[in-house]
Design an enzyme around this catalytic site. Sequence first.
Site, PDB file in Angstrom:
ATOM      1  N   GLU A  55     -23.586  10.765 -36.599  1.00  0.00           N
ATOM      2  CA  GLU A  55     -22.769  11.792 -35.951  1.00  0.00           C
ATOM      3  C   GLU A  55     -22.830  13.159 -36.639  1.00  0.00           C
ATOM      4  OE1 GLU A  55     -18.783  10.313 -35.459  1.00  0.00           O
ATOM      5  OE2 GLU A  55     -19.400   8.722 -34.105  1.00  0.00           O
ATOM      6  N   GLN A  86     -15.887   4.284 -46.366  1.00  0.00           N
ATOM      7  CA  GLN A  86     -14.749   3.670 -45.697  1.00  0.00           C
ATOM      8  C   GLN A  86     -14.411   2.274 -46.227  1.00  0.00           C
ATOM      9  OE1 GLN A  86     -16.426   4.930 -41.614  1.00  0.00           O
ATOM     10  NE2 GLN A  86     -14.229   5.062 -41.299  1.00  0.00           N
ATOM     11  N   GLU A 123     -21.939   2.245 -32.470  1.00  0.00           N
ATOM     12  CA  GLU A 123     -20.496   2.083 -32.679  1.00  0.00           C
ATOM     13  C   GLU A 123     -19.791   2.079 -31.333  1.00  0.00           C
ATOM     14  OE1 GLU A 123     -18.459   4.934 -35.219  1.00  0.00           O
ATOM     15  OE2 GLU A 123     -20.091   4.860 -36.676  1.00  0.00           O
TER      16      GLU A 123
END
Length: 454
Positions: free
Chosen positions: A172, A26, A359
């Site tokens: 995740e 990212q 997060e």
Amino acid sequence: MPIHNSLSRNDFPTDFAWGVATSSYQIEGATAEGGRGQSIWDTFAATPGRVIDGDNGDVAVEHFKRFGDDVDLMSRLGIEAYRFSIAWPRIQPTGRGPASPEGIDFYDQLVDTLLAQGITPWATLYHWDLPQTLEDAGGWPARDTAYRFAEYAGHVADALGDRVKHFITLNEPWCSAFLGYGSGRHAPGRADGADALAAAHHLMLGHGLAVQQLRELVPDAQVGITLNLYPVAGVHDGHGVDDAVRRIDGLSNRWFLDPVLRGAYPKDVVEDVAHVSDLGFVAEGDLGTIASPLDFLGVNYYTRHIVGPGAFPGSGVVEFADRGLPTTAMGWEVDPDGLFDILTRVTRDYGDLPLVMTENGAAFDDELSADGLVHDPLRIDFLAGHLEAAGRAVAAGVPLQGYFAWSLMDNFEWAEGYAKRFGIVHVDFETQVRTVKDSGRWYAAFLAGDRTQY
Ligand code: FCB
């Protein structure tokens, strides 16, 4: 803005980890530099129609080149811990074999720069950038990928374990498995329910094997996994609603929590998915490996799921709804109480394993104002509201040990490309200029010890 409450870091334990989070694909860019191999996200983003506006991570926010400035910026904001991820294809360009010295060198420099500024590194080993060669060999639905992941974890532990003491194996796995192989909304973009379940299993097996590697090579490391957890509520009371809640809670939360923390798949969900897969990929001993003891559980929280049976009670089909609450630019309802609910639920159901919020954050349509600043009161309200809920969870006995805001800076938001901004620092994607948003200033003031009203 109404003042609900006042908030201070003193409401949290003194050794609490206060940080921000990012991930390699990212932010890094430089996808063809430093000997990096291709990842599934390079391939996916290059496939027309997969990512909004045809965006990709080739340049991203040039963190590979600007990491020194980015660490300086964190230091100016008073950030105490930094959760970043390591790009597997920088360490092993083809997902196998020895570690690439160039790849290691980048993370060596990053870690040394962080430590020199007094910022504690928290390294995630897998935030979705699988080497493309491993996908070509079957990807996560193939058992061998779990062993390749453990080998890669060993390389990282060897190289960085003298300085990095906080490791997160996977970010995740629900997204990697179900969005990557189930719906196809994320890389590698495959859509097959049985593959998604096999992927989930091999991700968790890889996690367990990596935990064992890390323990052996870095005995003083704190090791965890990050799950995206959602409280699930019913749209209304009525026929089929409880079953919809049970199913979605089962697949989103318990499918990962139960194997990792209890060493067993939830029986009711095994029945739910029986028409898709007989789970024949589960080998003897796997669940014991998957349940290797952890030092903490990472929790990513963004919103709550609201579900119902739609028009077909009893069919097993579930519909998602919203309650008309304010939403973020992602369309996700803002629900700080959901954070309290999920943290207290995990502690109640899975015992007192330390939890870390790895997060939490929100996308809004931020703009650089004429005064040169970025005014993002909604993000301040979001962060403050969620920190207040986290504080309530601590007061209720949840052993919460850290909070990482997502994200340090605007970045490539997966299938949403650069259209969604999650940073507490604004990035002009043309010039790469970083501008601290009002929320970044607010977080800095909070970390500096100011008691804030919001
Ligand atoms: C999470 C991801 C993270 C980021 C946020 C918004 O699912 O872990 O990379 O995209 O969502």
